[in-house]
Structures are given as C-alpha cells and as structure tokens.
Design a protein around this motif. Structure first.
Motif, PDB file in Angstrom:
ATOM      1  N   SER A 343       0.835  -1.204   0.000  1.00  9.96           N
ATOM      2  CA  SER A 343       0.000   0.000   0.000  1.00  9.96           C
ATOM      3  C   SER A 343       0.868   1.253   0.000  1.00  9.96           C
ATOM      4  O   SER A 343       0.610   2.207  -0.743  1.00  9.96           O
ATOM      5  CB  SER A 343      -0.918   0.018   1.222  1.00  9.96           C
ATOM      6  OG  SER A 343      -1.835  -1.048   1.189  1.00  9.96           O
ATOM      7  N   ALA A 344       1.886   1.254   0.851  1.00 13.51           N
ATOM      8  CA  ALA A 344       2.765   2.421   0.945  1.00 13.51           C
ATOM      9  C   ALA A 344       3.425   2.715  -0.390  1.00 13.51           C
ATOM     10  O   ALA A 344       3.516   3.870  -0.828  1.00 13.51           O
ATOM     11  CB  ALA A 344       3.828   2.193   2.024  1.00 13.51           C
ATOM     12  N   LYS A 345       3.867   1.666  -1.058  1.00 12.24           N
ATOM     13  CA  LYS A 345       4.520   1.847  -2.360  1.00 12.24           C
ATOM     14  C   LYS A 345       3.535   2.383  -3.398  1.00 12.24           C
ATOM     15  O   LYS A 345       3.856   3.280  -4.187  1.00 12.24           O
ATOM     16  CB  LYS A 345       5.101   0.513  -2.823  1.00 12.24           C
ATOM     17  CG  LYS A 345       5.877   0.616  -4.133  1.00 12.24           C
ATOM     18  CD  LYS A 345       6.477  -0.732  -4.526  1.00 12.24           C
ATOM     19  CE  LYS A 345       7.231  -0.607  -5.852  1.00 12.24           C
ATOM     20  NZ  LYS A 345       7.811  -1.913  -6.277  1.00 12.24           N
ATOM     21  N   ALA A 346       2.319   1.829  -3.395  1.00 14.02           N
ATOM     22  CA  ALA A 346       1.310   2.244  -4.380  1.00 14.02           C
ATOM     23  C   ALA A 346       0.889   3.692  -4.170  1.00 14.02           C
ATOM     24  O   ALA A 346       0.773   4.466  -5.126  1.00 14.02           O
ATOM     25  CB  ALA A 346       0.096   1.321  -4.296  1.00 14.02           C
ATOM     26  N   ILE A 347       0.658   4.077  -2.917  1.00 17.36           N
ATOM     27  CA  ILE A 347       0.235   5.446  -2.627  1.00 17.36           C
ATOM     28  C   ILE A 347       1.359   6.426  -2.945  1.00 17.36           C
ATOM     29  O   ILE A 347       1.137   7.491  -3.529  1.00 17.36           O
ATOM     30  CB  ILE A 347      -0.192   5.581  -1.151  1.00 17.36           C
ATOM     31  CG1 ILE A 347      -1.413   4.695  -0.861  1.00 17.36           C
ATOM     32  CG2 ILE A 347      -0.526   7.036  -0.815  1.00 17.36           C
ATOM     33  CD1 ILE A 347      -1.723   4.532   0.617  1.00 17.36           C
ATOM     34  N   ALA A 348       2.590   6.037  -2.563  1.00 22.57           N
ATOM     35  CA  ALA A 348       3.738   6.924  -2.775  1.00 22.57           C
ATOM     36  C   ALA A 348       4.003   7.174  -4.258  1.00 22.57           C
ATOM     37  O   ALA A 348       4.596   8.201  -4.615  1.00 22.57           O
ATOM     38  CB  ALA A 348       4.979   6.334  -2.106  1.00 22.57           C
ATOM     39  N   GLU A 349       3.578   6.260  -5.106  1.00 21.34           N
ATOM     40  CA  GLU A 349       3.822   6.419  -6.544  1.00 21.34           C
ATOM     41  C   GLU A 349       3.276   7.737  -7.059  1.00 21.34           C
ATOM     42  O   GLU A 349       3.868   8.374  -7.925  1.00 21.34           O
ATOM     43  CB  GLU A 349       3.186   5.250  -7.306  1.00 21.34           C
ATOM     44  CG  GLU A 349       3.442   5.265  -8.808  1.00 21.34           C
ATOM     45  CD  GLU A 349       4.906   5.079  -9.150  1.00 21.34           C
ATOM     46  OE1 GLU A 349       5.382   5.763 -10.074  1.00 21.34           O
ATOM     47  OE2 GLU A 349       5.575   4.261  -8.477  1.00 21.34           O
ATOM     48  N   TYR A 350       2.135   8.168  -6.520  1.00 21.73           N
ATOM     49  CA  TYR A 350       1.513   9.403  -7.003  1.00 21.73           C
ATOM     50  C   TYR A 350       1.478  10.484  -5.928  1.00 21.73           C
ATOM     51  O   TYR A 350       0.577  11.329  -5.904  1.00 21.73           O
ATOM     52  CB  TYR A 350       0.127   9.104  -7.561  1.00 21.73           C
ATOM     53  CG  TYR A 350       0.194   8.136  -8.716  1.00 21.73           C
ATOM     54  CD1 TYR A 350       0.832   8.506  -9.904  1.00 21.73           C
ATOM     55  CD2 TYR A 350      -0.290   6.837  -8.618  1.00 21.73           C
ATOM     56  CE1 TYR A 350       0.958   7.621 -10.962  1.00 21.73           C
ATOM     57  CE2 TYR A 350      -0.175   5.938  -9.673  1.00 21.73           C
ATOM     58  CZ  TYR A 350       0.455   6.339 -10.840  1.00 21.73           C
ATOM     59  OH  TYR A 350       0.590   5.460 -11.882  1.00 21.73           O
ATOM     60  N   ALA A 351       2.480  10.458  -5.038  1.00 17.66           N
ATOM     61  CA  ALA A 351       2.585  11.491  -4.003  1.00 17.66           C
ATOM     62  C   ALA A 351       2.690  12.872  -4.624  1.00 17.66           C
ATOM     63  O   ALA A 351       2.080  13.842  -4.156  1.00 17.66           O
ATOM     64  CB  ALA A 351       3.804  11.218  -3.119  1.00 17.66           C
ATOM     65  N   LEU A 352       3.457  12.977  -5.693  1.00 17.27           N
ATOM     66  CA  LEU A 352       3.654  14.251  -6.390  1.00 17.27           C
ATOM     67  C   LEU A 352       2.325  14.767  -6.942  1.00 17.27           C
ATOM     68  O   LEU A 352       1.967  15.936  -6.765  1.00 17.27           O
ATOM     69  CB  LEU A 352       4.682  14.038  -7.500  1.00 17.27           C
ATOM     70  CG  LEU A 352       5.216  15.194  -8.318  1.00 17.27           C
ATOM     71  CD1 LEU A 352       6.567  14.801  -8.919  1.00 17.27           C
ATOM     72  CD2 LEU A 352       4.269  15.556  -9.442  1.00 17.27           C
ATOM     73  N   GLU A 353       1.583  13.889  -7.598  1.00 12.80           N
ATOM     74  CA  GLU A 353       0.283  14.282  -8.158  1.00 12.80           C
ATOM     75  C   GLU A 353      -0.704  14.670  -7.052  1.00 12.80           C
ATOM     76  O   GLU A 353      -1.528  15.579  -7.234  1.00 12.80           O
ATOM     77  CB  GLU A 353      -0.283  13.157  -9.012  1.00 12.80           C
ATOM     78  CG  GLU A 353       0.363  13.020 -10.377  1.00 12.80           C
ATOM     79  CD  GLU A 353       1.672  12.239 -10.378  1.00 12.80           C
ATOM     80  OE1 GLU A 353       2.254  12.047 -11.453  1.00 12.80           O
ATOM     81  OE2 GLU A 353       2.134  11.821  -9.279  1.00 12.80           O
ATOM     82  N   CYS A 354      -0.632  13.978  -5.898  1.00 14.69           N
ATOM     83  CA  CYS A 354      -1.524  14.322  -4.787  1.00 14.69           C
ATOM     84  C   CYS A 354      -1.222  15.720  -4.257  1.00 14.69           C
ATOM     85  O   CYS A 354      -2.133  16.482  -3.921  1.00 14.69           O
ATOM     86  CB  CYS A 354      -1.395  13.289  -3.667  1.00 14.69           C
ATOM     87  SG  CYS A 354      -2.141  11.683  -4.057  1.00 14.69           S
ATOM     88  N   SER A 355       0.056  16.063  -4.185  1.00 12.82           N
ATOM     89  CA  SER A 355       0.426  17.412  -3.762  1.00 12.82           C
ATOM     90  C   SER A 355      -0.057  18.458  -4.765  1.00 12.82           C
ATOM     91  O   SER A 355      -0.508  19.538  -4.390  1.00 12.82           O
ATOM     92  CB  SER A 355       1.947  17.517  -3.581  1.00 12.82           C
ATOM     93  OG  SER A 355       2.373  16.847  -2.420  1.00 12.82           O
TER      94      SER A 355
END
Length: 590
Positions: A343-355
C-alpha cells in the motif's frame, strides 16, 4: 484498461490522452453512488444545516451513522471487513457530492479518510477485523492525531512520547495533539508518538482508555460545524496490539495517509466550486441593476466564465489522479501481511500528483469563492447567503494536509529524488534538450482544433526541463535551499498537469461527441492553455534571472523566447461564450 504510468512522468513525457480517466464516462453503478450521496445530503443533511453549524455533536454523530447505513463510509474499506471496496473514482464522487454539506462533509471526510485508512492500509488482520466493520458502519468514529502545539509541518518534530512497559504488553503514551477534527465525539484516535523519544510510530488509541481527555473546542474562522479540539494523553496504557504496523514506521504511514488526504481534499473542492458557481449564477440572473440582470454585464460574465474554467481544470486533474491511483492499488490484497508495504509503495507512486491536487484545488476554490462573494456584492458578506460561509470555510484548505508551501517544495523535490534513484530520466531529458535548444525553433502554423494548444503544452514541458536542468546543474545538492526556485518549478508543474488534464479530457469529448457538442470544453481548454502558458513563461523568466546574469542570461532568455512563440487567441470572445452558457444553465457547464 488504463496503462500503468510512473508518477511524475507527465512533465517529461507525452501523455496518451485516451488513457486519461475523466468524469465524463461513468458507469451506472458510479452514477448511482453519486446520486445516493446527493440525495442523502439534500434529504438528511441540508434541512439541518443551521443546527449543524452550531456544532450539534449528537446530530453530527447521528447523521454520520445514517451515512454509514447507506454505505457512504465504507467506500475505501475492503468487503471482507464490511466495506464496499469501491474504486477511487466512486469514492471521489462521494467526496465531491458531500461537499454541499459544508462542515459535516469535513466530519465525514476526516473519519473515512485520514481516520480510517491507516487501519485499512497498515493494520494487522486482527486490527482490521476489530475496527473496520464499526468504522464502515459509523458505530465508531475516527480522528487523526498528528499535529502538536510545537509541530505542524515538521511532523517528525513531535514530542508525544511512548514507552514500552517492562513486560512488553503495553505502551505508555503521553503528549498533546492539537487541531484534531472530530475530537469531541471520536471513539478512535490514530495517534503518532515517538517510542523512547526516537522511533516515530503510530498507535490506535481508544477514547475509553484511562488517561485520554479532550480539551475545549477551538473558536474557528470557518468550518464551524466541525469539532476541533486538543487530544490530551497522560500515561495512557495502549496495548502492544494497538501499535500500527511497526515501531519507527510512523512517518511512512503519516506521509502516505496525508497523500490520500490531499487527494480527497481536492475532490471535495470540486463539489464546493460547483456549488459556488451555481449560487453565483443564480444570484447574477436574479439581481437586476440599471434595468437588467447583472449576469448580462461582461465583467460579471467574465467572472462566471473564469470560475467555470478553473472548475473544469480542477475536476479534470482530480479524476485523472483517481484513475492513476485505481491502477496503482487494484491488485492489493488487504488480507496479506505485506499489505502495508504494498500500500505504501502504491500510494507513494503518485505522491507528487496528490500534492499538485492539494495546492491547485485549495487555491482554485479560494479564488472561486472570492469571486462568488464579489458577484453577490454586499449580500456576499452577509451570513444569510451561503457563499459567505463557503468563502470562510475554503481558507483552511491551504493549511490542511500540509501547507501549500510545504507541498510546493515536495513537488519538485519528489521529482528530483526519483530522478536520482533512476526511476525517471529527468536529467537525461534535460541534457538532450540542451542541444535541441541551441538550434532555431522553426515557426509553425496550426490549423486543427487544439493543435496549437498541444504544441504549447509540449513547449511548457521544455521550459520546465530547461529551468529545472539549469537549477540542478547550478545548485546540485544545495538546491533544496533555493525555495523560491523550487516553488516556481512546482507552479510550472502544477500548471502543466492542470491544462494537460483538461486537454486530454476535451480530446476525449471531441472523439465522443464531435467538435460542435464539445465547443464549450474546447473554448475552456484553449483559454486555460494560453493563460497557463503566460504564467509558465513568466515563472521561467524569473527563475532564470535568479540563476544567471549578463550574456548568459540574455542567451537563456533568447532560447526561452523561441520556445514561447505562439499566436494569441481572442480570450474575450471565448469567455463571453462560456459566460452565456453558465448564466443560461445557472450552474457549472462542460
């Protein structure tokens, strides 16, 4: 099927517009979920609006449980724990439709998002079985406890402490958490504390545990119908079974859950923006001055048009990001022990887009709410008109889930870190661009619909690479100290992501409906791209001027000018076209 996309790659690669998820192709099930949420808000929440704004805890809890009965709290909870396990597009529709419920939407959002998701993604099987069914139904309500009086953006500077007992059966937690949404009536608290003052960790704390107490309600500028109190922990004995994931992994939980929170905030902003347009258009049509409705005056129409365009961009980036996250998380098996890591890896993949979603949505809604008040004139300053509340409520979004300043640093920072790890060919693209920029950029003519706009998006990416490559080359590891340049790079990326999302969506609408029926979307996209390009070019100039001088600067600006060649379009006529449609429909129009 959506192609897997590397997070952040949009800024250096051409995007296949047909693969971008939009809100214009919903399934019947997704439409039903959206309608159910809307009906709940209009039938159960709106009639009690005034009472909720007075902070009626009992009513808020009762309505949260009614939302649970309808399944609106379990969208992100796996079916095996009594949730609905919906796709991210569906949960986004719920968040968007709930926005009309004002502060109540925040109470629900804090519960289903940052309150529940830490257990969904990082809980043990026993924790999930114990807590998730109650959270999905509303029998228990959750709160998220990260901020402290002395630590906000610097979350790991927290002073809350946890000490493992000698028999290793419980942790003793002490500390104070501040600005905790739902604190007055929450049953569970996701609490961050440092084990032995060092290992930043996460705990599930129950309200009934000895030593847990709640401070007084904060008197807030807006979101008055939501509870915001301190959480006080005095030697609270938390069983070791209530440690979430592992000691020292709290930062991974916090940052990834905040990424989800940023995205959900953006989804709610879409709903609030649409409501503001509806309220403003209705008022502008009804309010007459000098013998005619004010919606017929060009300057008022311009405001309505720009509010609509901004909402189109916002809606486009939110659903594009929902599609990306759906793809990243579709294969997670929440029953397996490694679910947290995956989960952490999947969520982190789009951390930039979430910001990007967080910054763009909060500033877009602020702008729209401000113009909504302006259209209402003096009445916009009166509490009887809801636009006044929307204006006050929107301001917190630029602070929530990490300030916009922090998120602006995260956007280019995350991109550069990925490049250094070899996950993105950022520097290779920047270096390849150098030789290309030395040659003349030939003039081009554009005849097809959105042809010039596609070219401008491509040139905007090259401007980013030009400035970003120069910044990395000049400052190297010291770049993190150049916050003004990082902020400019972030704003360039935000603008590109927004207009490219709108461009992809409009291209799909053209393919689906034809140019005539997509005329409004085409006009909005043309305006958005040209105005964004002006912004990006100015940001590039300012960045280059802060890094170079003399002949070197003049050479760089000459190259920038080549990239910026374009034929201006008539923005005024297009905005009048859009304004007419918004005024006629009295709502947001695509």
């Amino acid at each position: 099927m959506l192609k897997s996309v590397t997070g952040g790659s949009f800024i250096i690669e051409e995007v296949d517009y047909a693969s971008v998820v939009t809100p214009d192709h919903l399934t019947d099930e997704q439409r039903m979920i959206a309608d159910t949420t809307r009906d709940f808000v209009e039938g159960e929440v709106t009639p009690h609006d005034e009472q909720l704004e007075k902070l009626d805890y009992e009513l808020t809890v009762d309505l949260i449980r009614k939302a649970g009965d309808l399944g609106l709290l379990g969208a992100d909870v796996p079916e095996m724990y009594d949730g609905l396990e919906l796709d991210k597009v569906s949960s986004t529709l719920i968040n968007e439709r709930l926005a009309k419920a004002s502060s109540f939407a925040l109470s629900v959002g804090a519960h289903v998002g940052i309150g529940t998701l830490p257990i969904v993604y990082f809980g043990t099987e026993e924790q999930k079985k114990r807590y998730l069914p109650d959270l999905a139904s509303g029998r228990r309500i959750a709160a998220y406890c990260l901020t402290e009086p002395s630590s906000g953006s610097d979350a790991q500077g927290a002073k809350a402490n946890a000490v493992l007992s000698e028999d290793k059966t419980y942790y003793s937690l002490s500390g104070t958490k501040q600005f905790i949404t739902n604190a007055a009536f929450a049953d569970l608290f996701i609490v961050y504390a440092k084990v032995d003052g060092e290992k930043f960790s996460t705990f599930i704390v129950e309200r009934t545990m000895d030593g847990v107490s709640i401070g007084p309600e904060e008197k807030k500028m807006g979101i008055k119908g939501s509870s915001t109190c301190p959480l006080i922990l005095e030697d609270v004995k938390v069983p070791v079974e209530n440690l979430l994931w592992e000691e020292g992994k709290g930062h991974l939980i916090a940052f990834n859950i905040l990424n989800i929170g940023r995205f959900k905030l953006a989804a709610g902003s879409v709903g609030a923006a649409k409501e503001t347009i509806e309220l403003s258009a209705d008022y502008a049509n009804e309010r007459t001055q000098f013998g005619r409705p004010i919606s017929s005056f060009p300057l008022v129409g311009k405001k309505l048009a720009e509010m609509n365009i901004k909402t189109y961009l916002l809606e486009s980036i939110v659903y594009r990001t929902a599609g990306l996250m759906d793809e990243a998380m579709k294969d997670i098996d929440f029953s397996k022990p490694d679910a947290g890591v995956v989960s952490a890896k999947a969520i982190a993949e789009y951390a930039l887009e979430c910001s990007i979603n967080k910054v763009f949505s909060s500033e877009t809604l602020d702008s729209i709410a401000d113009e909504g008040v302006q259209i209402h004139g003096g009445y916009g300053y009166i509490q009887e008109y809801k636009v006044e509340r929307i204006y006050r409520d929107s301001r917190i979004n630029r602070i929530f889930e990490g300030t916009n300043e922090i998120n602006r640093l995260l956007i280019p920072g995350t991109l550069i870190k990925r490049a250094m790890k070899g996950q993105l060919p950022l520097m290779e693209k920047a270096q390849a661009l150098q030789s290309e920029l030395l040659s003349m950029v030939p003039g081009r003519t554009f005849e097809g619909t959105l042809e010039q706009e596609a070219h401008l998006i491509e040139m905007a990416k090259k401007m980013f690479l030009m400035v970003g490559g120069q910044a990395v080359q000049k400052y190297q590891l010291e770049l993190e100290k150049e916050q003004e340049i990082l902020s400019h790079l972030a704003d360039m990326m935000i603008q590109v992501y927004a207009v490219e999302s709108a461009y992809a969506r409009t291209k799909q609408l053209i393919d689906q409906k034809g140019e005539d029926k997509a005329a409004n979307a085409i006009a909005m996209t043309e305006i958005a791209v040209h105005e964004a390009f002006d912004t990006i070019e100015q940001l590039a100039k300012e960045s280059l001027a802060s890094m170079e001088s003399g002949d070197s600067l003049r050479t760089q600006l000459s190259v920038l000018k080549k990239l910026g060649r374009r034929t201006p379009i008539n923005l005024t006529s297009r905005k009048r076209q859009i304004a007419e449609k918004v005024a006629y429909s009295s709502k947001y129009v695509v």
